[in-house]
Design a protein around this motif. Structure first.
Motif, mmCIF file in Angstrom:
data_model
loop_
_atom_site.group_PDB
_atom_site.id
_atom_site.type_symbol
_atom_site.label_atom_id
_atom_site.label_comp_id
_atom_site.label_asym_id
_atom_site.label_seq_id
_atom_site.Cartn_x
_atom_site.Cartn_y
_atom_site.Cartn_z
ATOM 1 N N UNK A 71 0.506 -1.478 -0.339
ATOM 2 C CA UNK A 71 0.232 -0.027 0.283
ATOM 3 C C UNK A 71 0.718 1.176 0.168
ATOM 4 N N UNK A 72 -0.019 2.207 -0.594
ATOM 5 C CA UNK A 72 0.888 3.657 -0.551
ATOM 6 C C UNK A 72 1.198 4.111 1.269
ATOM 7 N N UNK A 73 2.327 4.765 1.313
ATOM 8 C CA UNK A 73 2.280 5.552 3.245
ATOM 9 C C UNK A 73 2.836 6.933 2.590
ATOM 10 N N UNK A 74 1.729 7.881 2.936
ATOM 11 C CA UNK A 74 1.851 8.990 2.509
ATOM 12 C C UNK A 74 3.248 9.971 2.683
ATOM 13 N N UNK A 75 4.120 9.268 4.022
ATOM 14 C CA UNK A 75 4.651 9.641 4.614
ATOM 15 C C UNK A 75 6.291 9.844 3.385
ATOM 16 N N UNK A 76 6.445 9.475 2.490
ATOM 17 C CA UNK A 76 7.526 8.880 1.400
ATOM 18 C C UNK A 76 7.015 10.155 0.258
ATOM 19 N N UNK A 77 7.798 10.392 -0.447
ATOM 20 C CA UNK A 77 7.520 10.810 -1.671
ATOM 21 C C UNK A 77 7.246 10.644 -3.080
ATOM 22 N N UNK A 78 5.587 10.420 -3.113
ATOM 23 C CA UNK A 78 4.510 10.296 -4.334
ATOM 24 C C UNK A 78 5.872 8.977 -5.176
ATOM 25 N N UNK A 79 6.749 9.036 -6.079
ATOM 26 C CA UNK A 79 6.951 8.230 -6.848
ATOM 27 C C UNK A 79 7.228 6.826 -5.686
ATOM 28 N N UNK A 80 7.927 6.921 -4.826
ATOM 29 C CA UNK A 80 8.341 5.392 -3.811
ATOM 30 C C UNK A 80 7.457 5.049 -3.183
ATOM 31 N N UNK A 81 6.019 6.520 -2.734
ATOM 32 C CA UNK A 81 4.896 4.894 -1.311
ATOM 33 C C UNK A 81 4.340 3.943 -1.455
ATOM 34 N N UNK A 82 4.556 3.074 -2.433
ATOM 35 C CA UNK A 82 4.704 2.097 -2.589
ATOM 36 C C UNK A 82 6.017 0.957 -2.483
ATOM 37 N N UNK A 83 7.412 1.449 -2.484
ATOM 38 C CA UNK A 83 8.747 0.759 -2.327
ATOM 39 C C UNK A 83 8.604 -0.246 -1.071
ATOM 40 N N UNK A 84 7.966 -0.973 -1.295
ATOM 41 C CA UNK A 84 8.562 -1.814 0.159
ATOM 42 C C UNK A 84 9.777 -2.092 0.802
ATOM 43 N N UNK A 85 10.913 -1.828 -0.485
ATOM 44 C CA UNK A 85 12.118 -1.786 0.511
ATOM 45 C C UNK A 85 12.593 -0.550 1.069
ATOM 46 N N UNK A 86 11.495 -0.053 1.271
ATOM 47 C CA UNK A 86 12.349 1.074 2.291
ATOM 48 C C UNK A 86 11.727 0.910 3.740
ATOM 49 N N UNK A 87 11.083 -0.112 3.228
ATOM 50 C CA UNK A 87 10.067 -0.478 5.159
ATOM 51 C C UNK A 87 10.794 -2.150 5.545
ATOM 52 N N UNK A 88 11.188 -3.095 4.715
ATOM 53 C CA UNK A 88 11.592 -3.999 5.110
ATOM 54 C C UNK A 88 13.269 -4.666 4.027
ATOM 55 N N UNK A 89 12.952 -5.188 5.443
ATOM 56 C CA UNK A 89 14.693 -5.756 5.632
ATOM 57 C C UNK A 89 15.052 -7.179 4.857
ATOM 58 N N UNK A 90 15.219 -8.089 4.549
ATOM 59 C CA UNK A 90 14.887 -9.350 4.500
ATOM 60 C C UNK A 90 15.816 -10.062 4.821
ATOM 61 N N UNK A 91 16.344 -11.204 5.764
ATOM 62 C CA UNK A 91 18.033 -11.705 5.722
ATOM 63 C C UNK A 91 17.472 -13.123 5.546
ATOM 64 N N UNK A 92 16.997 -14.196 5.223
ATOM 65 C CA UNK A 92 17.264 -15.808 5.078
ATOM 66 C C UNK A 92 15.668 -15.363 5.769
ATOM 67 N N UNK A 93 14.891 -16.039 6.265
ATOM 68 C CA UNK A 93 13.751 -16.378 7.289
ATOM 69 C C UNK A 93 12.955 -15.290 7.516
ATOM 70 N N UNK A 94 13.879 -14.314 8.030
ATOM 71 C CA UNK A 94 13.882 -13.099 9.195
ATOM 72 C C UNK A 94 13.512 -11.773 8.070
ATOM 73 N N UNK A 95 12.708 -11.097 8.995
ATOM 74 C CA UNK A 95 12.592 -9.749 8.181
ATOM 75 C C UNK A 95 12.518 -8.087 9.242
ATOM 76 N N UNK A 96 12.978 -7.609 8.866
ATOM 77 C CA UNK A 96 12.698 -6.027 10.150
ATOM 78 C C UNK A 96 12.020 -5.473 9.225
ATOM 79 N N UNK A 97 10.488 -4.961 9.912
ATOM 80 C CA UNK A 97 10.397 -3.605 9.137
ATOM 81 C C UNK A 97 9.695 -2.899 10.143
ATOM 82 N N UNK A 98 9.705 -1.986 9.607
ATOM 83 C CA UNK A 98 9.302 -0.970 10.652
ATOM 84 C C UNK A 98 8.178 -0.441 11.231
#
Length: 257
Positions: free
Chosen positions: A51-78
């Motif tokens: 989903x779009x996150x309004x706090x982010x500049x418009x073209x990037x509002x749906x960019x999951x890689x700004x909110x998620x870090x994935x390493x193997x089976x672990x996700x660190x989420x904002x």
């Protein structure tokens, strides 16, 4: 050229009769995919759109890689990751840990989780990395770069196989004696920007015991792309292109299960 219009070495259909490439269901978290790509992905995977996150500049509002870090089976989420995305990760059995950095329009916060990581090396700007991401990385060797958005700019499979569209990242990796292929960014599509970045067009999955890189377009169309594909082939990594044109930066593809 195959019936789908893509070169055979750059496209592996989920409907293939090759047992080694039989596709298992996955969930992919991504930004808004163009309709044709979404339709093709739907044949092989269940997936959720970020989903779009309004706090982010418009073209990037749906960019999951700004909110998620994935390493193997672990996700660190904002902490401000949309709940619908977190629920999908949990439902697929991922271990989810909440980071400490709220993502907003500042470059530093957008780099907190945007770390490129492979089997034996990670790329990041240590100044901005969220402390929980650091904990998950543990003793993983880190190459420090100036670019805060490393997952956007690079696809890291291992220290032997790194692709990037960022010249600064490429220079630093070569200085460290690592093998890297630099591809042009100019033709990568990202609405609102002059160009997107290679990492934002990609995701990594395991299919039939082999690694597969999912891309939103044909990497070989980019300058340096054929050399990048040759490196992937050498490392026995297959490529599945969702589209036959220029790659589109959708904020990365996260394969969850």
């Amino acid at each position: 050229m195959g019936a789908d219009g893509l070169i055979p070495t750059d496209f592996y259909s989920p409907n293939t009769t090759n047992a080694a490439m039989s596709w298992r269901p996955v969930v992919v978290v991504a930004g808004a995919l163009p309709p044709a790509m979404a339709e093709r992905l739907q044949r092989a995977a269940s997936w959720v759109e970020m989903p779009a996150v309004q706090a982010i500049p418009a073209p990037l509002r749906q960019h999951a890689d700004l909110f998620l870090f994935q390493h193997k089976g672990v996700f660190v989420v904002a902490p401000n990751t949309p709940r619908s995305v977190v629920e999908v990760l949990l439902a697929q059995g991922a271990e989810v840990v909440v980071g400490r950095t709220l993502v907003n329009a500042t470059t530093g916060s957008m780099g907190a989780y945007n770390v490129a990581v492979g089997d034996d090396v990670a790329l990041c700007n240590p100044r901005w990395v969220d402390p929980v991401v650091r904990e998950v990385l543990g003793a993983m060797p880190i190459v420090a770069v100036r670019q805060p958005l490393c997952r956007c700019g690079a696809l890291v499979l291992s220290s032997r196989c790194i692709l990037t569209s960022d010249g600064g990242i490429a220079r630093m990796l070569r200085r460290e004696g690592m093998e890297v292929r630099l591809v042009e960014a100019g033709k990568i599509v990202l609405t609102g920007y002059r160009s997107g970045c290679l990492g934002g067009c990609c995701g990594v999955a395991s299919v039939g015991g082999r690694r597969v890189v999912l891309t939103t377009g044909r990497i070989n169309l980019l300058t340096g792309g054929s050399e990048a594909l040759a490196l992937l082939r050498r490392e026995e990594v297959r490529v599945w292109a969702l589209g036959g044109g220029w790659p589109v930066d959708v904020g990365s593809l996260f394969v969850v299960g």
